[in-house]
Design a protein around this motif. Structure first.
Motif, PDB file in Angstrom:
ATOM      1  N   ILE A  19      31.898  48.984  36.940  1.00 27.86           N
ATOM      2  CA  ILE A  19      32.307  47.765  37.865  1.00 27.86           C
ATOM      3  C   ILE A  19      31.059  47.753  38.905  1.00 27.86           C
ATOM      4  N   ASP A  20      30.622  46.562  39.313  1.00 28.23           N
ATOM      5  CA  ASP A  20      29.409  46.564  40.317  1.00 28.23           C
ATOM      6  C   ASP A  20      29.922  45.407  41.179  1.00 28.23           C
ATOM      7  N   GLU A  21      28.855  45.035  42.076  1.00 27.75           N
ATOM      8  CA  GLU A  21      29.353  44.045  43.127  1.00 27.75           C
ATOM      9  C   GLU A  21      29.711  42.663  42.497  1.00 27.75           C
ATOM     10  N   SER A  22      29.307  42.313  41.098  1.00 22.09           N
ATOM     11  CA  SER A  22      29.648  41.259  40.686  1.00 22.09           C
ATOM     12  C   SER A  22      31.078  41.152  40.329  1.00 22.09           C
ATOM     13  N   SER A  23      31.683  39.743  39.922  1.00 19.87           N
ATOM     14  CA  SER A  23      32.836  39.611  39.552  1.00 19.87           C
ATOM     15  C   SER A  23      33.097  39.665  37.983  1.00 19.87           C
ATOM     16  N   ASP A  24      31.865  39.902  37.314  1.00 20.86           N
ATOM     17  CA  ASP A  24      31.925  40.116  35.765  1.00 20.86           C
ATOM     18  C   ASP A  24      31.499  41.385  35.336  1.00 20.86           C
ATOM     19  N   SER A  25      32.339  41.983  34.747  1.00 18.77           N
ATOM     20  CA  SER A  25      32.103  43.458  34.069  1.00 18.77           C
ATOM     21  C   SER A  25      32.374  43.306  32.542  1.00 18.77           C
ATOM     22  N   GLY A  26      32.416  42.216  32.112  1.00 23.48           N
ATOM     23  CA  GLY A  26      32.769  41.873  30.719  1.00 23.48           C
ATOM     24  C   GLY A  26      31.879  42.182  29.535  1.00 23.48           C
ATOM     25  N   CYS A  27      31.958  41.977  28.308  1.00 20.45           N
ATOM     26  CA  CYS A  27      31.205  42.235  27.497  1.00 20.45           C
ATOM     27  C   CYS A  27      31.028  40.597  26.774  1.00 20.45           C
ATOM     28  N   ASN A  28      29.853  40.130  26.701  1.00 19.90           N
ATOM     29  CA  ASN A  28      29.668  38.979  26.336  1.00 19.90           C
ATOM     30  C   ASN A  28      28.328  38.763  25.044  1.00 19.90           C
ATOM     31  N   PRO A  29      28.725  38.280  24.028  1.00 15.84           N
ATOM     32  CA  PRO A  29      30.088  37.910  23.654  1.00 15.84           C
ATOM     33  C   PRO A  29      31.261  39.149  23.238  1.00 15.84           C
ATOM     34  N   PRO A  30      32.151  38.695  23.028  1.00  9.11           N
ATOM     35  CA  PRO A  30      33.244  39.983  22.955  1.00  9.11           C
ATOM     36  C   PRO A  30      33.045  40.677  21.680  1.00  9.11           C
ATOM     37  N   ARG A  31      33.371  41.985  21.448  1.00 11.06           N
ATOM     38  CA  ARG A  31      32.925  42.669  20.407  1.00 11.06           C
ATOM     39  C   ARG A  31      34.304  43.405  19.985  1.00 11.06           C
ATOM     40  N   THR A  32      34.448  43.669  18.700  1.00 13.40           N
ATOM     41  CA  THR A  32      35.280  44.597  18.331  1.00 13.40           C
ATOM     42  C   THR A  32      34.964  45.724  17.560  1.00 13.40           C
ATOM     43  N   VAL A  33      35.513  46.798  17.463  1.00 15.59           N
ATOM     44  CA  VAL A  33      35.224  48.096  16.735  1.00 15.59           C
ATOM     45  C   VAL A  33      36.237  48.706  15.993  1.00 15.59           C
ATOM     46  N   GLY A  34      36.022  49.335  15.076  1.00 17.47           N
ATOM     47  CA  GLY A  34      37.134  50.335  14.350  1.00 17.47           C
ATOM     48  C   GLY A  34      37.758  49.167  13.363  1.00 17.47           C
ATOM     49  N   SER A  35      38.990  49.475  12.929  1.00 11.84           N
ATOM     50  CA  SER A  35      39.609  48.611  11.870  1.00 11.84           C
ATOM     51  C   SER A  35      39.911  47.276  12.042  1.00 11.84           C
ATOM     52  N   ALA A  36      39.955  46.917  13.401  1.00 15.65           N
ATOM     53  CA  ALA A  36      39.894  45.340  13.874  1.00 15.65           C
ATOM     54  C   ALA A  36      38.779  44.655  13.500  1.00 15.65           C
ATOM     55  N   ALA A  37      37.725  45.355  13.284  1.00 19.96           N
ATOM     56  CA  ALA A  37      36.473  44.745  12.958  1.00 19.96           C
ATOM     57  C   ALA A  37      36.080  44.454  11.608  1.00 19.96           C
ATOM     58  N   ALA A  38      36.926  44.904  10.733  1.00 17.88           N
ATOM     59  CA  ALA A  38      36.942  44.881   9.356  1.00 17.88           C
ATOM     60  C   ALA A  38      38.020  43.796   8.781  1.00 17.88           C
ATOM     61  N   PRO A  39      37.640  43.147   7.589  1.00 18.46           N
ATOM     62  CA  PRO A  39      38.964  42.257   7.016  1.00 18.46           C
ATOM     63  C   PRO A  39      40.177  42.938   6.858  1.00 18.46           C
ATOM     64  N   LEU A  40      41.409  42.650   7.339  1.00 16.06           N
ATOM     65  CA  LEU A  40      42.787  43.030   7.486  1.00 16.06           C
ATOM     66  C   LEU A  40      43.050  43.192   5.911  1.00 16.06           C
ATOM     67  N   SER A  41      43.537  44.591   5.416  1.00 18.64           N
ATOM     68  CA  SER A  41      43.677  44.887   4.010  1.00 18.64           C
ATOM     69  C   SER A  41      45.187  45.813   4.282  1.00 18.64           C
ATOM     70  N   PHE A  42      45.644  45.583   3.301  1.00 22.80           N
ATOM     71  CA  PHE A  42      46.985  46.501   3.127  1.00 22.80           C
ATOM     72  C   PHE A  42      46.967  47.440   2.192  1.00 22.80           C
ATOM     73  N   GLU A  43      45.564  47.772   1.656  1.00 22.05           N
ATOM     74  CA  GLU A  43      45.262  48.648   0.556  1.00 22.05           C
ATOM     75  C   GLU A  43      45.855  50.209   1.364  1.00 22.05           C
ATOM     76  N   PRO A  44      46.452  50.937   0.399  1.00 12.66           N
ATOM     77  CA  PRO A  44      46.734  52.402   0.948  1.00 12.66           C
ATOM     78  C   PRO A  44      45.410  53.021   1.163  1.00 12.66           C
ATOM     79  N   GLU A  45      45.433  54.156   2.209  1.00 11.66           N
ATOM     80  CA  GLU A  45      44.480  54.758   2.542  1.00 11.66           C
ATOM     81  C   GLU A  45      43.979  55.712   1.510  1.00 11.66           C
ATOM     82  N   PRO A  46      42.752  55.811   1.251  1.00 14.83           N
ATOM     83  CA  PRO A  46      42.197  56.622   0.400  1.00 14.83           C
ATOM     84  C   PRO A  46      42.652  58.206   0.494  1.00 14.83           C
ATOM     85  N   ALA A  47      42.379  59.028  -0.365  1.00 14.82           N
ATOM     86  CA  ALA A  47      42.603  60.530  -0.026  1.00 14.82           C
ATOM     87  C   ALA A  47      41.624  60.805   1.204  1.00 14.82           C
ATOM     88  N   ARG A  48      42.108  61.795   2.055  1.00 13.07           N
ATOM     89  CA  ARG A  48      40.983  62.433   3.011  1.00 13.07           C
ATOM     90  C   ARG A  48      39.859  63.182   2.229  1.00 13.07           C
TER      91      ARG A  48
END
Length: 413
Positions: free
Chosen positions: A239-268
């Protein structure tokens, strides 16, 4: 990884899990971390679907209260979406996710939270945990039954009392509004960070690295250096003096960044030997987080179990102490018995005598005693021999000691 200068998002699968069940989002106004649960039952699906639903709230609001209501409504809508998905895909039964989200509105931030992901605030050099974990061990800590240090290694630390998923149609969601100030640094993270990196270490990283992207990556590295058996996700907002602290353009990480899949989780992936050697305390993968109903009956059952565990631990400790004490006593007895197989020639008053034992004392206990007195007076021996006898003469056996006495008798005057 995503970065937008004042905000950033980083996610890593960790060193054991085969897929990333965490999701993170850094947008124009919205910042979220979600940690999926359910393993092969679809933890990645749960966090990804939840993030995608909550991102619909990433827009301006007229007040922090409006943003607070929007966040809570979005989490409840995501909960219903997960339940509907499980109904249509029975293989996903049991999936769920934690969520820690915040929306910035001017000089305020609205927060919505459920589960054990966390939001921290770094302000004026102090790091404060803003959200409360919805876990069984946190209940025990809050009630004074265990310490935070005990909670970190408690066998029930993975039991969540509140999550989004198909387990509760109307889950209780914590919502709050906080003011923000220039210089604030807000950290959202999954327990892949908070469970393995201490608050002091997080504080050191956050205060020493002003660049948000660099600080977020360093936090993830700190978790990886601890073995990072769990997924690790970090969203950092400056947070700084401005009213903008966002990420532009918005970014997504983790499983939400990949195509949605209902495949079972592979073995560890198998734990590699270097990890076992470098991180022995984190060598075994943590138990998958799972949800248990927040009912008094279940809490009472777990508390009773915890008391039994504590009692068994005390009994085991007392037994260990007892066995150690017995071992010490046996060792001392055996050592004393050995000393009584030794003999030496020395002085008893003014006469030469054969002593049984060794020339030493243990506190008030003498380890030798007169075994056989003689008529040889010390003063009747030559000066050199007197000094030798006073310093004692070791014998290999009782017969050897008697031979020494016989020789001394021959040289006595």
């Amino acid at each position: 990884m995503a970065s937008g200068g004042k905000s950033t998002a980083v996610s890593h699968v960790g060193k054991i899990r085969a897929n990333n069940q965490d999701s993170g989002y850094a947008g124009a106004h919205l910042f979220v971390v979600a940690d999926g649960m359910g393993g092969h039952a679809g933890g990645d699906v749960a966090s990804a679907m939840t993030i995608k639903r909550i991102t619909e709230t990433d827009k301006p609001y007229s007040s922090a209260q409006d943003a607070q209501f929007a966040l809570k409504s979005a989490l409840l809508a995501a909960n219903s979406l997960l339940a509907d998905t499980v109904y249509e895909h029975q293989e996903l039964t049991g999936m769920g996710t934690t969520v820690s989200a915040m929306l910035r509105v001017g000089s305020d931030i609205a927060i919505a939270h459920i589960g054990d992901s966390r939001i921290y605030l770094l302000r004026d050099g102090q790091l404060t945990q803003i959200t409360a974990d919805h876990t069984f061990v946190q209940r025990l800590v809050d009630s004074g039954r265990i310490t935070p240090e005990e909670a970190a290694v408690h066998p029930r630390r993975s039991v969540l009392m509140r999550v989004l998923g198909d387990v509760d149609a109307s889950p209780e969601i914590d919502t709050t509004v906080h003011d923000i100030r220039p210089g604030d640094r807000w950290l959202l993270c999954s327990d892949g960070l908070s469970g393995y990196v201490t608050d002091d270490k997080m504080l050191a990283v956050l205060t020493s690295l002003p660049d948000a992207d660099e600080a977020a990556h360093r936090l993830v590295k700190e978790s990886l250096d601890q073995g990072a058996p769990d997924n690790v996700t970090v969203v950092l907002v400056d947070i700084d003096e401005s009213s903008d602290s966002g990420c532009n353009p918005p970014r997504t990480v983790g499983s939400a960044a990949a195509p949605l899949s209902f495949e079972p989780e592979p073995a560890r992936r198998p734990m590699r030997l270097p990890t076992l050697l470098l991180h022995p305390l984190r060598a075994t993968p943590p138990a998958d987080e799972h949800f248990e109903p927040e009912s008094e009956e279940y809490l009472d059952e777990l508390i009773l179990e915890d008391r039994r565990r504590a009692r068994n631990r005390r009994i085991a400790w007392l037994v260990t102490i007892g066995l150690a004490a017995i071992a010490i006593i046996v060792a001392l007895v055996l050592a004393y018995q050995w000393t009584q197989t030794r003999f030496f020639v020395g002085v008893d008053g003014t006469r030469v005598a054969i002593f049984q034992g060794v020339q030493a004392d243990v506190g008030p206990i003498a380890l030798s005693s007169v075994y056989e007195a003689t008529d040889i007076r010390l003063g009747n021996l030559p000066n050199y021999t007197q000094k030798t006898v006073q310093e004692t003469i070791n014998a290999d056996s009782l017969s050897d000691a008697r031979d020494i006495i016989e020789r001394l008798a021959n040289v006595s005057e």
